[in-house]
Scaffold this active site. Sequence first.
Site, PDB file in Angstrom:
ATOM      1  N   ASP A  48       0.786  -1.238   0.000  1.00 46.01           N
ATOM      2  CA  ASP A  48       0.000   0.000   0.000  1.00 46.01           C
ATOM      3  C   ASP A  48       0.817   1.287   0.000  1.00 46.01           C
ATOM      4  OD1 ASP A  48       1.040  -0.039   2.550  1.00 46.01           O
ATOM      5  OD2 ASP A  48      -0.843   0.423   3.564  1.00 46.01           O
ATOM      6  N   ARG A 239      -4.073   5.593   5.915  1.00 48.23           N
ATOM      7  CA  ARG A 239      -4.416   5.205   4.552  1.00 48.23           C
ATOM      8  C   ARG A 239      -5.465   6.143   3.983  1.00 48.23           C
ATOM      9  NH1 ARG A 239      -4.304  -0.322   3.519  1.00 48.23           N
ATOM     10  NH2 ARG A 239      -5.827   0.180   1.897  1.00 48.23           N
ATOM     11  N   TYR A 247       0.519  -2.525  11.899  1.00 44.66           N
ATOM     12  CA  TYR A 247       1.434  -3.658  11.946  1.00 44.66           C
ATOM     13  C   TYR A 247       1.676  -3.976  13.413  1.00 44.66           C
ATOM     14  CZ  TYR A 247       2.630  -3.040   7.000  1.00 44.66           C
ATOM     15  OH  TYR A 247       2.590  -2.961   5.636  1.00 44.66           O
ATOM     16  N   PRO A 325       7.649  -5.768   4.949  1.00 43.86           N
ATOM     17  CA  PRO A 325       6.890  -4.669   4.339  1.00 43.86           C
ATOM     18  C   PRO A 325       6.958  -3.355   5.109  1.00 43.86           C
ATOM     19  CG  PRO A 325       5.412  -6.107   5.557  1.00 43.86           C
ATOM     20  CD  PRO A 325       6.791  -6.716   5.670  1.00 43.86           C
TER      21      PRO A 325
END
Length: 611
Positions: A48, A239, A247, A325
């Site tokens: 993302d 986001r 996370y 990530p």
Amino acid sequence: MTTKSNVDVLIIGAGPAGLMCANGLARAGVNVRIIDQRLLVVPAGQADGIQPRTIEVLQSYGLAERLLREGNQMHMAAFYNPGPNGGIERAGRAPDVTAPTARYPFEVTLHQGAIESIFLDSLYSMGRAVERPVKPTSIELSRNDAELRDPKAYPLKVHLKRPNGADEQSSTEVVNARFVVGTDGAHSWVRKNFAIQMEGEQTDYIWGVIDTIPETNFPDIRNRCVIHSECGSCMVIPREGDKVRLYIQLSDKQVVDPATGRVDKSRVSTDNLMQAVKNIMKPYTIDAREIEWWTIYIIGQRVASKFSIHERVFIAGDACHTHSPKAGQGMNASMNDTHNLVWKLTHVLRGWADISLLKLYEFERRKYAQDLINFDRKFSALFSGKPRTQENQDGVSHEQFLEAFQTFGGFTSGIGIHYAPSTVTDVTYQSLSPGLLIGQRILPQTLIRAADSRPYELQDLCPADIKFKILLFLGDIADPAQAERAQRLADSLGKPGSFLSKYGRAKSGVVGWKVFDLLTICTTRKEMVNFLDVPALLRPHWSKVFVDDVSVALNAGGKAYSTYGIDRSAGAIVVVRPDGYVGIVAPVEDVGVLNTYFAGFMTQRNSSSHL
């Protein structure tokens, strides 16, 4: 029923790396097909984060505007550590991107499916689409050396299978391909078929990830946050819309089956993950209004032993490198892999360059992947390590983490990617532009178009259109001595033996060249410049002459020569590769330097092309 077909490039896998490749090749007019086993695009989750350099790359293809419109921008990062009274407290804030030359000094977050849609719509506008669901069942590569060296040959045979309606019968197709690009993920079918090994190791760090719309009193919920607490670590990634990605560091006992010693996702639920977040973020409260997507993973850092087979089969993205990530590198590295490959494939297919040019894909991108893994190993250890407290003086301090966060900024942003010397990266005359590093991307600068004083971003004058950009820094064109030097340069470039004459391939009935784009950049003031003073060969169109001066609004421009370190009297010629990276800098008086450079990989204009 079995059909047969021919294609220049077959791409297997329609994730971000494959879509970047298909989009770039289609724009270049290459006969390309892209297939995927998935019936549908990614609906949510997955990768993302888009880094500053990747935004520049997308801009070079004309795709950044939609990304910036739909995505969320992260400008600030906040850091939390254990507080003296239990729970966590903010240790400080810092810019999320520490890359001073970034044109877009921020990250953009948008879920992978939306990012893929940008590419899919671009392909659709060119009459292309992903073929799905299509499954490759076998791939054969010729062992004939002559065939492998001939870019016109079809040394690859790929068998494809696709469902044929509700009766579950399948149709098959045999595709004869000049090149195959495997962008089919970490479990790559292409990589396994050619027995390419992944080298590296798996860490002991286990993480969960949740995409959610939270209810919280945490004050930095719309900033990127790194949280170290006595109960574990967490990262917050804001986001698009109201969504947030979390996370969460997990312990072995939470996810490992004691009977098998393997991670068992069924032992974890969204309730477990959210409870872990609540424990980490105390004294702040957080609840999930809705959860869009979640998963767990173990960090693995691996690089493929090779990125190509005989320069006919290539792997890119997760097929050739995997890493954690949290530094936001996976999708970015993947798309930049194929961005690097597109122009090289196109030049070879068009007969503009020798097939040996394709060796530089692995040379450049594998070195980058190895550097990425080394960085990721250090960053993951810092991120996953216990915080330093009174009781644990060996833990990670805020100062340590912040220093690493800022030190690695050039790398994580993608701005600092630096390709080593090669036939397309010649550092001999680096001293002519000490501020513009050969092997790095062209630094953004505002220029003023001489004919109408309109400001332009230099990066926008160097789009990903498969051409080499020849930037002619000629000083003050109104100075008779400088004008005379410019004319001598034009005379040299016009000779039959110059690179422009040998490799330029003039467009039929159109001003300019298929392979090169010439831009002249002067120091003459905008009020005094006459673009017609530039020799005709050095201004193939009225729009190709610029001055390094401030804009009429006095808010941009006038810093290109000083930023790049180019002497205003001596000038320089800067060659920008089709992927936006500086390939060579040469003296204005010595076209022979460029003749030698292009002769190292390009073919004469009488070479045939089949595009």
